[in-house]
Design an enzyme around this catalytic site. Structure first.
Site, PDB file in Angstrom:
ATOM      1  N   ARG A 147       5.857  20.954   1.770  1.00 13.84           N
ATOM      2  CA  ARG A 147       6.171  19.917   2.749  1.00 13.84           C
ATOM      3  C   ARG A 147       5.128  19.834   3.858  1.00 13.84           C
ATOM      4  O   ARG A 147       4.696  18.743   4.242  1.00 13.84           O
ATOM      5  CB  ARG A 147       7.554  20.164   3.354  1.00 13.84           C
ATOM      6  CG  ARG A 147       8.050  19.064   4.277  1.00 13.84           C
ATOM      7  CD  ARG A 147       8.373  17.787   3.517  1.00 13.84           C
ATOM      8  NE  ARG A 147       7.264  16.862   3.394  1.00 13.84           N
ATOM      9  CZ  ARG A 147       7.112  16.021   2.371  1.00 13.84           C
ATOM     10  NH1 ARG A 147       7.951  16.000   1.380  1.00 13.84           N
ATOM     11  NH2 ARG A 147       6.077  15.216   2.324  1.00 13.84           N
ATOM     12  N   LYS A 159      -4.814   8.736  22.390  1.00 16.63           N
ATOM     13  CA  LYS A 159      -3.435   8.442  21.999  1.00 16.63           C
ATOM     14  C   LYS A 159      -3.161   9.071  20.638  1.00 16.63           C
ATOM     15  O   LYS A 159      -3.012   8.401  19.617  1.00 16.63           O
ATOM     16  CB  LYS A 159      -3.202   6.935  21.981  1.00 16.63           C
ATOM     17  CG  LYS A 159      -3.329   6.301  23.372  1.00 16.63           C
ATOM     18  CD  LYS A 159      -3.173   4.796  23.325  1.00 16.63           C
ATOM     19  CE  LYS A 159      -3.328   4.194  24.717  1.00 16.63           C
ATOM     20  NZ  LYS A 159      -3.245   2.722  24.720  1.00 16.63           N
ATOM     21  N   ASP A 193     -11.454  -3.924  29.988  1.00 12.69           N
ATOM     22  CA  ASP A 193     -10.080  -3.646  29.571  1.00 12.69           C
ATOM     23  C   ASP A 193      -9.233  -4.913  29.542  1.00 12.69           C
ATOM     24  O   ASP A 193      -9.066  -5.587  30.567  1.00 12.69           O
ATOM     25  CB  ASP A 193      -9.453  -2.626  30.529  1.00 12.69           C
ATOM     26  CG  ASP A 193      -8.080  -2.172  30.070  1.00 12.69           C
ATOM     27  OD1 ASP A 193      -7.923  -1.858  28.878  1.00 12.69           O
ATOM     28  OD2 ASP A 193      -7.163  -2.145  30.910  1.00 12.69           O
ATOM     29  N   GLU A 209     -13.406   1.879  34.062  1.00 14.85           N
ATOM     30  CA  GLU A 209     -12.575   0.822  33.492  1.00 14.85           C
ATOM     31  C   GLU A 209     -12.549  -0.374  34.439  1.00 14.85           C
ATOM     32  O   GLU A 209     -12.299  -0.215  35.640  1.00 14.85           O
ATOM     33  CB  GLU A 209     -11.155   1.358  33.276  1.00 14.85           C
ATOM     34  CG  GLU A 209     -10.172   0.335  32.748  1.00 14.85           C
ATOM     35  CD  GLU A 209      -8.762   0.909  32.706  1.00 14.85           C
ATOM     36  OE1 GLU A 209      -8.407   1.492  31.681  1.00 14.85           O
ATOM     37  OE2 GLU A 209      -8.041   0.785  33.715  1.00 14.85           O
ATOM     38  N   LYS A 257     -10.289   5.301  35.708  1.00 13.30           N
ATOM     39  CA  LYS A 257      -9.380   4.203  35.357  1.00 13.30           C
ATOM     40  C   LYS A 257      -8.720   3.662  36.627  1.00 13.30           C
ATOM     41  O   LYS A 257      -9.012   4.113  37.739  1.00 13.30           O
ATOM     42  CB  LYS A 257      -8.360   4.694  34.338  1.00 13.30           C
ATOM     43  CG  LYS A 257      -9.010   5.336  33.106  1.00 13.30           C
ATOM     44  CD  LYS A 257      -8.023   5.695  32.043  1.00 13.30           C
ATOM     45  CE  LYS A 257      -7.647   4.495  31.236  1.00 13.30           C
ATOM     46  NZ  LYS A 257      -6.814   4.826  30.051  1.00 13.30           N
TER      47      LYS A 257
END
Length: 288
Positions: free
Chosen positions: A101, A136, A219, A198, A168
């Site tokens: 598995r 991510k 962005d 960004e 950012k």
């Protein structure tokens, strides 16, 4: 067995994942399969895609039982059709069932990432732009998922918060603007580290240029605005790398690439993929 030059940390993770699944032992195999029983397991694809993670699956079975023999019949990065036999594993039936598995879970997920990445790469055919991933990723699986992106033909963005400065919107708010954020970063980091900023509009693009950013991210900009931003950046600082990010899909990526950006980052490569359907069947059984 080494995996991409890295072994110790991955082995430790595999042992942890096995403890989660196996616990004190595989009860079903123990009460149904005679001790000493030997088998050959055939790992095959149940749909077409791109294979990735075969060395990882091999390492899972090696950790479970070093006496098992694993033979990969395709290479990571190979396109595979439905029904393709990817690998064979032979030895103790108990051991094969114990590792099955986890080996399949990893193989399916990594092949899914590689398959999705290959689709995005194919969608960019003929355009001089680099496809990269993001942070991510699934917690605990970043190294593997970023490996699968490379297998699929993509490239990696930064691996974590430690290997590049990416300023950012929230950093800009905390620093009091783009200029002071870049200034403080430049004064603190080594000369080998890059600074990315960004931006969401042309005013921020101009601020990032004036501040001396190495990479400017556009962005969530519309293609028309993005093209204007690229022209402005390349006219003033042709050495600056321009990255597009935000809401990139297979339907939009070609149009985004046509704006002239150097890099397109796509979070969907590692957070919105379908695992490839892969199975293991025992097809040769004998008493040990």
């Amino acid at each position: 067995m080494m995996f991409n030059g890295y072994n110790e940390g991955l082995v430790e993770s595999i042992r942890l994942w096995l403890r989660e699944d196996v616990g004190a032992g595989d009860v079903t195999a123990a009460v149904t399969v005679p001790a000493g029983h030997q088998s050959k397991g055939i790992i095959h694809a149940k749909e077409e895609g791109v294979a990735a993670g075969l060395p990882v699956a091999a390492l899972v079975f090696e950790v479970v039982d070093p006496a098992l023999t694993f033979k990969a019949l395709v290479k990571d990065g190979d396109p595979v059709a439905k029904g393709t036999v990817l690998a064979e594993v032979e030895g103790s039936t108990h051991s094969i069932l114990t590792g099955e598995r986890l080996a399949l879970n990893l193989l399916q997920r990594l092949s899914g990432v590689a398959t999705r990445t290959r689709k995005y790469v194919d969608a960019l055919q003929g355009l001089p732009v680099r496809l990269v991933d993001t942070r991510k990723t699934t917690p605990g699986h970043r190294m593997l998922e970023k490996y699968a992106v490379r297998v699929g033909g993509g490239a990696n963005h930064r691996f974590g918060l430690y290997d590049a400065v990416m300023i950012k919107d929230n950093h800009i708010k905390g620093a009091g603007g783009i200029a002071p954020a870049v200034q403080r970063a430049r004064a603190a980091i080594p000369h080998t580290m890059t600074i990315e900023v960004e931006t969401e509009n042309l005013q921020q693009v101009d601020e990032a240029l004036s501040a001396g950013a190495d990479i400017i991210m556009l962005d969530n900009m519309a293609p028309g605005l993005m093209k204007e931003a690229v022209g402005r950046i390349k006219a003033r600082a042709p050495h600056v790398t321009v990255e597009a990010s935000g809401n990139v899909s297979l339907q939009t990526i070609y149009e985004i690439a046509e704006t002239g950006v150097d890099v397109i980052s796509v979070g969907r490569l590692t957070y919105s993929f379908d695992s490839l359907d892969i199975s293991l069947d025992l097809n040769e059984r004998k008493e040990g």
